[in-house]
Design a protein around this motif. Structure first.
Motif, mmCIF file in Angstrom:
data_model
loop_
_atom_site.group_PDB
_atom_site.id
_atom_site.type_symbol
_atom_site.label_atom_id
_atom_site.label_comp_id
_atom_site.label_asym_id
_atom_site.label_seq_id
_atom_site.Cartn_x
_atom_site.Cartn_y
_atom_site.Cartn_z
ATOM 1 N N UNK A 8 0.842 -1.186 0.000
ATOM 2 C CA UNK A 8 0.000 0.000 0.000
ATOM 3 C C UNK A 8 0.875 1.232 0.000
ATOM 4 N N UNK A 9 0.275 2.336 -0.499
ATOM 5 C CA UNK A 9 0.888 3.642 -0.356
ATOM 6 C C UNK A 9 0.067 4.394 0.666
ATOM 7 N N UNK A 10 0.715 4.929 1.686
ATOM 8 C CA UNK A 10 0.020 5.377 2.871
ATOM 9 C C UNK A 10 0.398 6.801 3.233
ATOM 10 N N UNK A 11 -0.612 7.595 3.541
ATOM 11 C CA UNK A 11 -0.372 8.889 4.156
ATOM 12 C C UNK A 11 -0.861 8.815 5.580
ATOM 13 N N UNK A 12 0.039 9.117 6.525
ATOM 14 C CA UNK A 12 -0.304 9.068 7.936
ATOM 15 C C UNK A 12 -0.483 10.499 8.413
ATOM 16 N N UNK A 13 -1.640 10.800 8.976
ATOM 17 C CA UNK A 13 -1.890 12.154 9.463
ATOM 18 C C UNK A 13 -2.073 12.122 10.969
ATOM 19 N N UNK A 14 -1.282 12.902 11.674
ATOM 20 C CA UNK A 14 -1.386 12.963 13.129
ATOM 21 C C UNK A 14 -2.223 14.176 13.499
ATOM 22 N N UNK A 15 -3.205 14.003 14.387
ATOM 23 C CA UNK A 15 -4.113 15.100 14.706
ATOM 24 C C UNK A 15 -3.631 15.959 15.860
ATOM 25 N N UNK A 16 -2.460 15.643 16.433
ATOM 26 C CA UNK A 16 -1.890 16.476 17.473
ATOM 27 C C UNK A 16 -2.385 16.170 18.867
ATOM 28 N N UNK A 17 -3.376 15.264 19.015
ATOM 29 C CA UNK A 17 -3.938 14.983 20.329
ATOM 30 C C UNK A 17 -3.860 13.505 20.696
ATOM 31 N N UNK A 70 13.094 3.767 -7.133
ATOM 32 C CA UNK A 70 13.250 3.106 -8.428
ATOM 33 C C UNK A 70 14.303 2.003 -8.448
ATOM 34 N N UNK A 71 15.200 1.971 -7.470
ATOM 35 C CA UNK A 71 16.251 0.964 -7.514
ATOM 36 C C UNK A 71 16.264 0.032 -6.303
ATOM 37 N N UNK A 72 15.271 0.158 -5.427
ATOM 38 C CA UNK A 72 15.168 -0.776 -4.296
ATOM 39 C C UNK A 72 13.701 -1.099 -4.039
ATOM 40 N N UNK A 73 13.479 -2.098 -3.222
ATOM 41 C CA UNK A 73 12.138 -2.422 -2.726
ATOM 42 C C UNK A 73 11.994 -2.043 -1.259
ATOM 43 N N UNK A 74 12.931 -1.278 -0.724
ATOM 44 C CA UNK A 74 12.861 -0.908 0.679
ATOM 45 C C UNK A 74 11.573 -0.139 0.962
ATOM 46 N N UNK A 75 11.059 -0.321 2.162
ATOM 47 C CA UNK A 75 9.842 0.369 2.569
ATOM 48 C C UNK A 75 10.234 1.738 3.108
ATOM 49 N N UNK A 76 9.686 2.785 2.506
ATOM 50 C CA UNK A 76 10.107 4.149 2.803
ATOM 51 C C UNK A 76 9.017 4.904 3.556
ATOM 52 N N UNK A 77 9.432 5.631 4.588
ATOM 53 C CA UNK A 77 8.540 6.472 5.375
ATOM 54 C C UNK A 77 9.082 7.901 5.298
ATOM 55 N N UNK A 78 8.378 8.771 4.595
ATOM 56 C CA UNK A 78 8.855 10.113 4.310
ATOM 57 C C UNK A 78 8.156 11.118 5.219
ATOM 58 N N UNK A 81 6.267 17.873 6.187
ATOM 59 C CA UNK A 81 5.349 18.857 6.746
ATOM 60 C C UNK A 81 4.307 19.247 5.704
ATOM 61 N N UNK A 82 4.745 19.380 4.447
ATOM 62 C CA UNK A 82 3.843 19.722 3.347
ATOM 63 C C UNK A 82 4.055 18.741 2.204
ATOM 64 N N UNK A 83 3.249 17.676 2.124
ATOM 65 C CA UNK A 83 3.441 16.672 1.076
ATOM 66 C C UNK A 83 3.342 17.227 -0.335
ATOM 67 N N UNK A 84 2.671 18.376 -0.510
ATOM 68 C CA UNK A 84 2.530 18.942 -1.850
ATOM 69 C C UNK A 84 3.871 19.383 -2.430
ATOM 70 N N UNK A 85 4.880 19.568 -1.579
ATOM 71 C CA UNK A 85 6.194 19.976 -2.065
ATOM 72 C C UNK A 85 6.974 18.815 -2.681
ATOM 73 N N UNK A 86 6.514 17.600 -2.450
ATOM 74 C CA UNK A 86 7.213 16.435 -2.991
ATOM 75 C C UNK A 86 6.819 16.250 -4.449
ATOM 76 N N UNK A 90 4.816 8.991 -5.443
ATOM 77 C CA UNK A 90 5.017 7.979 -4.408
ATOM 78 C C UNK A 90 4.146 6.753 -4.649
ATOM 79 N N UNK A 91 3.264 6.833 -5.641
ATOM 80 C CA UNK A 91 2.408 5.683 -5.963
ATOM 81 C C UNK A 91 2.981 4.822 -7.072
ATOM 82 N N UNK A 92 4.238 5.067 -7.449
ATOM 83 C CA UNK A 92 4.828 4.313 -8.550
ATOM 84 C C UNK A 92 5.136 2.876 -8.174
ATOM 85 N N UNK A 93 5.202 2.603 -6.875
ATOM 86 C CA UNK A 93 5.357 1.221 -6.414
ATOM 87 C C UNK A 93 4.835 1.125 -4.990
ATOM 88 N N UNK A 94 4.558 -0.094 -4.519
ATOM 89 C CA UNK A 94 4.098 -0.253 -3.131
ATOM 90 C C UNK A 94 5.214 0.086 -2.146
#
Length: 364
Positions: A8-17, A70-78, A81-86, A90-94
């Motif tokens: 899966x491709x996942x966005x984790x959002x923390x609500x601060x509480x 593109x060159x590994x299958x490692x699971x990445x957690x990015x 603060x602002x995902x729109x800047x990326x 990120x959906x190009x692979x699981x």
């Protein structure tokens, strides 16, 4: 906790509480039936690592994330603060997860960090003095304390070559009169040895970093390169200056990180690496620019420190203590600089001419 095997491709959002275990997830499923073997350059799942990355939206961060996607299958957690800047799909692979949050609230991700096999810390701050110290020292060190020394195989931490002398030792002036940014990096470096994870830390000291294109943010120095080349080379070719430095492209830094992720330094090998191509003198850099742009060099006037002082005084140029130190120190060179060639890979951008070409400056 996120199951590492889920495609899966996942966005984790923390609500601060709420706590991490209670926070809500926004999941974008990229075909739960898609096999990991369909991703680029598949590797044995037994070698897949969980990698936490800060600063992914920066110039160097973009290149690192791109090569690891593109060159590994490692699971990445990015951590972003602002995902729109990326500017990377990120959906190009699981296995690529956006953790939406701020490094200033890194404690919120303690449970997640405890599961990481590798941490790549490129995030940095400058400008506001308090924010610079909080991010570059307090929160960066806090993040490292949240890693499990029994689980985490390596921390790849980005410092700066400005805090090192010619022999790659801490430069005391950096800690005394450096800019807020440089002093913060100096202080953080001094404190690394006190951490439980210290034996697993690989510290990288990039030299002058170039990089960026239409799909990635430019480094600050790359933004100025085209103007310097096209507007000022015709004038600076008539001057000589005593100084030298190293350069490196963000894509070459990414190649080095890609190698280190799966090949960390051996127990008896150096874990502090200066990243850069072989040293280049200021005069050689100007000559290379002239060769690329087609300018002839007929004569050159030595630009001595005394002459520089006259110019500074005549134009009433304000110089901070660190600027004055740099003017007299002049040679920002280091022993054993590391480039992709050090690990048997091809260097993407080894010369000034390559920099100009990559930046879209037309040759003369």
């Amino acid at each position: 906790m996120i199951a590492p095997q889920l495609p899966i491709n996942l966005t984790i959002a923390y609500d601060g509480e709420t706590s991490f275990s209670q926070c809500s997830y926004r999941m974008s499923i990229k075909s739960a039936l898609e096999s990991p073997s369909n991703s680029p350059n598949p590797v044995d799942d037994a070698g897949v690592k969980r990698i936490f990355i800060t600063g992914a939206s920066g110039c160097v961060g973009h290149c690192i994330v791109e090569i690891l996607i593109h060159q590994t299958n490692h699971e990445l957690f990015l951590l972003l603060r602002n995902p729109d800047k990326l500017q990377i799909n990120v959906n190009s692979r699981p296995g690529v997860h956006v953790v939406q949050g701020d490094l200033q609230a890194i404690e919120n991700w303690a449970d997640l960090l405890a599961t990481m096999d590798v941490a790549i810390l490129t995030a940095t701050a400058w400008g506001d003095p308090q924010l610079t110290f909080d991010i570059n020292v307090v929160k960066t060190l806090k993040l490292m304390t949240l890693l499990d020394p029994q689980q985490c195989q390596q921390v790849i931490y980005f410092s700066t070559e400005s805090i090192l002398d010619h022999h790659n030792r801490p430069l005391k002036e950096a800690g005394e009169i450096g800019t807020d940014y440089i002093r913060s990096k100096y202080i953080c470096h001094q404190k690394l040895k006190d951490l439980a994870i210290a034996p697993r830390i690989t510290t990288l000291f990039p030299t002058l970093v170039f990089g960026g294109d239409k799909d990635k943010p430019y480094s600050h120095i790359s933004l100025a390169l085209a103007d310097i080349a096209t507007k000022w080379t015709r004038w600076i070719r008539f001057f000589q200056a005593d100084g030298s430095f190293h350069i490196i492209h963000a894509k070459d830094i990414a190649q080095i990180v890609y190698h280190l992720v799966d090949h960390p330094p051996a127990a008896d090998a150096p874990r502090e690496l200066v990243l850069g191509n072989p040293a280049l003198t200021v005069n050689q850099a100007v000559e290379d620019m002239c060769d690329y742009l087609g300018y002839k060099v007929f004569f050159r006037i030595p630009l001595s420190t005394a002459l520089a002082d006259v110019i500074i005084s005549a134009f009433n140029i304000r110089m901070a203590a660190w600027d004055r130190f740099c003017l007299t120190y002049r040679h920002f060179t280091h022993e054993n600089p590391i480039s992709p060639e050090s690990f048997g890979m091809e260097t993407f951008c080894p010369t000034v001419g390559d920099l100009l070409r990559i930046n879209g400056v037309p040759p003369g």
